[in-house]
Design a protein around this motif. Structure first.
Motif, mmCIF file in Angstrom:
data_model
loop_
_atom_site.group_PDB
_atom_site.id
_atom_site.type_symbol
_atom_site.label_atom_id
_atom_site.label_comp_id
_atom_site.label_asym_id
_atom_site.label_seq_id
_atom_site.Cartn_x
_atom_site.Cartn_y
_atom_site.Cartn_z
ATOM 1 N N PRO A 30 -5.183 -4.186 -0.484
ATOM 2 C CA PRO A 30 -5.745 -3.265 -1.041
ATOM 3 C C PRO A 30 -5.249 -3.501 -2.539
ATOM 4 O O PRO A 30 -4.053 -4.106 -2.416
ATOM 5 N N LYS A 31 -5.737 -3.200 -3.577
ATOM 6 C CA LYS A 31 -5.306 -3.920 -4.881
ATOM 7 C C LYS A 31 -5.263 -2.293 -5.813
ATOM 8 O O LYS A 31 -6.055 -1.591 -5.657
ATOM 9 N N LYS A 32 -4.053 -2.384 -6.409
ATOM 10 C CA LYS A 32 -3.895 -0.919 -7.381
ATOM 11 C C LYS A 32 -4.759 -1.368 -8.685
ATOM 12 O O LYS A 32 -5.101 -2.302 -9.272
ATOM 13 N N ASN A 33 -5.583 -0.200 -8.818
ATOM 14 C CA ASN A 33 -6.643 -0.059 -9.935
ATOM 15 C C ASN A 33 -6.517 1.105 -10.584
ATOM 16 O O ASN A 33 -6.995 2.304 -9.924
ATOM 17 N N GLY A 34 -5.825 1.266 -11.694
ATOM 18 C CA GLY A 34 -5.566 2.430 -12.466
ATOM 19 C C GLY A 34 -4.756 3.309 -11.413
ATOM 20 O O GLY A 34 -3.664 2.875 -11.181
ATOM 21 N N GLY A 35 -5.149 4.618 -10.962
ATOM 22 C CA GLY A 35 -4.155 5.330 -10.384
ATOM 23 C C GLY A 35 -4.580 5.292 -8.788
ATOM 24 O O GLY A 35 -4.060 6.124 -7.809
ATOM 25 N N SER A 36 -5.367 4.427 -8.348
ATOM 26 C CA SER A 36 -5.719 4.432 -6.965
ATOM 27 C C SER A 36 -5.764 2.858 -6.390
ATOM 28 O O SER A 36 -5.578 1.896 -7.151
ATOM 29 N N PHE A 37 -6.066 2.749 -5.244
ATOM 30 C CA PHE A 37 -6.021 1.699 -4.316
ATOM 31 C C PHE A 37 -7.469 1.358 -3.857
ATOM 32 O O PHE A 37 -7.889 2.173 -3.138
ATOM 33 N N THR A 38 -7.932 0.160 -3.927
ATOM 34 C CA THR A 38 -8.940 -0.211 -3.287
ATOM 35 C C THR A 38 -8.991 -0.415 -1.974
ATOM 36 O O THR A 38 -8.028 -0.535 -1.285
ATOM 37 N N THR A 39 -10.373 -0.726 -1.375
ATOM 38 C CA THR A 39 -10.384 -0.954 0.064
ATOM 39 C C THR A 39 -11.102 -2.324 0.332
ATOM 40 O O THR A 39 -12.366 -2.276 0.162
ATOM 41 N N GLU A 40 -10.131 -3.331 0.488
ATOM 42 C CA GLU A 40 -10.741 -4.618 0.666
ATOM 43 C C GLU A 40 -9.771 -5.499 1.475
ATOM 44 O O GLU A 40 -8.708 -5.135 1.703
ATOM 45 N N GLY A 41 -10.281 -6.308 2.234
ATOM 46 C CA GLY A 41 -9.500 -7.109 3.196
ATOM 47 C C GLY A 41 -10.128 -8.331 3.585
ATOM 48 O O GLY A 41 -11.264 -8.787 3.221
ATOM 49 N N LYS A 42 -9.273 -9.109 4.562
ATOM 50 C CA LYS A 42 -9.902 -10.359 4.996
ATOM 51 C C LYS A 42 -10.082 -10.120 6.591
ATOM 52 O O LYS A 42 -9.212 -9.483 7.050
ATOM 53 N N ILE A 43 -10.931 -10.998 7.127
ATOM 54 C CA ILE A 43 -11.128 -10.840 8.546
ATOM 55 C C ILE A 43 -11.031 -12.373 8.594
ATOM 56 O O ILE A 43 -11.756 -13.278 8.312
ATOM 57 N N ILE A 44 -10.346 -12.737 9.706
ATOM 58 C CA ILE A 44 -10.322 -14.076 10.067
ATOM 59 C C ILE A 44 -10.156 -14.539 11.648
ATOM 60 O O ILE A 44 -9.789 -13.856 12.433
ATOM 61 N N LYS A 45 -10.966 -15.572 11.800
ATOM 62 C CA LYS A 45 -10.965 -16.190 13.107
ATOM 63 C C LYS A 45 -10.379 -17.311 13.214
ATOM 64 O O LYS A 45 -11.017 -18.484 12.382
ATOM 65 N N ASP A 46 -9.452 -17.800 14.190
ATOM 66 C CA ASP A 46 -9.124 -19.082 14.156
ATOM 67 C C ASP A 46 -8.902 -19.860 15.602
ATOM 68 O O ASP A 46 -7.832 -20.126 15.933
ATOM 69 N N ILE A 47 -10.119 -19.604 16.133
ATOM 70 C CA ILE A 47 -10.259 -20.321 17.379
ATOM 71 C C ILE A 47 -11.324 -21.351 17.421
ATOM 72 O O ILE A 47 -12.519 -21.063 16.731
ATOM 73 N N ASP A 48 -11.064 -22.464 17.504
ATOM 74 C CA ASP A 48 -11.760 -23.924 17.516
ATOM 75 C C ASP A 48 -11.939 -24.299 16.043
ATOM 76 O O ASP A 48 -11.673 -25.368 15.723
#
Length: 92
Positions: A30-48
């Protein structure tokens, strides 16, 4: 060498909070943007091989904790509905 010294002195960023879900790792960003937080993220898969997908949603929250909860919920839905397709070039 400089990186090693910087890491020893605490100059590197804190470990990112993450959650394991199925064969994936969810990292809320989440990133602070003005007076609110955004909805964002990473999905990682580290098999093979290392694979990473970044997602952003339009939801915003006044509390960071609420944003993180939403990010985790959304990431689980993305994983359940799309699986490894999220690592393809045009998955959205």
């Amino acid at each position: 060498m400089f990186k090693l010294i910087k890491d020893l002195l605490g100059g590197s960023p804190k470990n990112e909070e993450s959650l394991s879900y199925k064969d994936y790792k969810i990292i809320p960003k989440p990133k602070k943007n003005g007076g609110s937080f955004t909805t964002e993220g990473k999905i990682i898969k580290d098999i093979d091989e290392y694979q990473e997908a970044y997602f952003i949603r339009t939801d915003t929250f006044s509390k960071k904790e609420d944003a993180v909860d939403c990010i985790i919920r959304k990431a689980k839905i993305i994983i359940d509905e799309n699986g490894d397709k999220i690592f393809e070039k045009d998955w959205l």
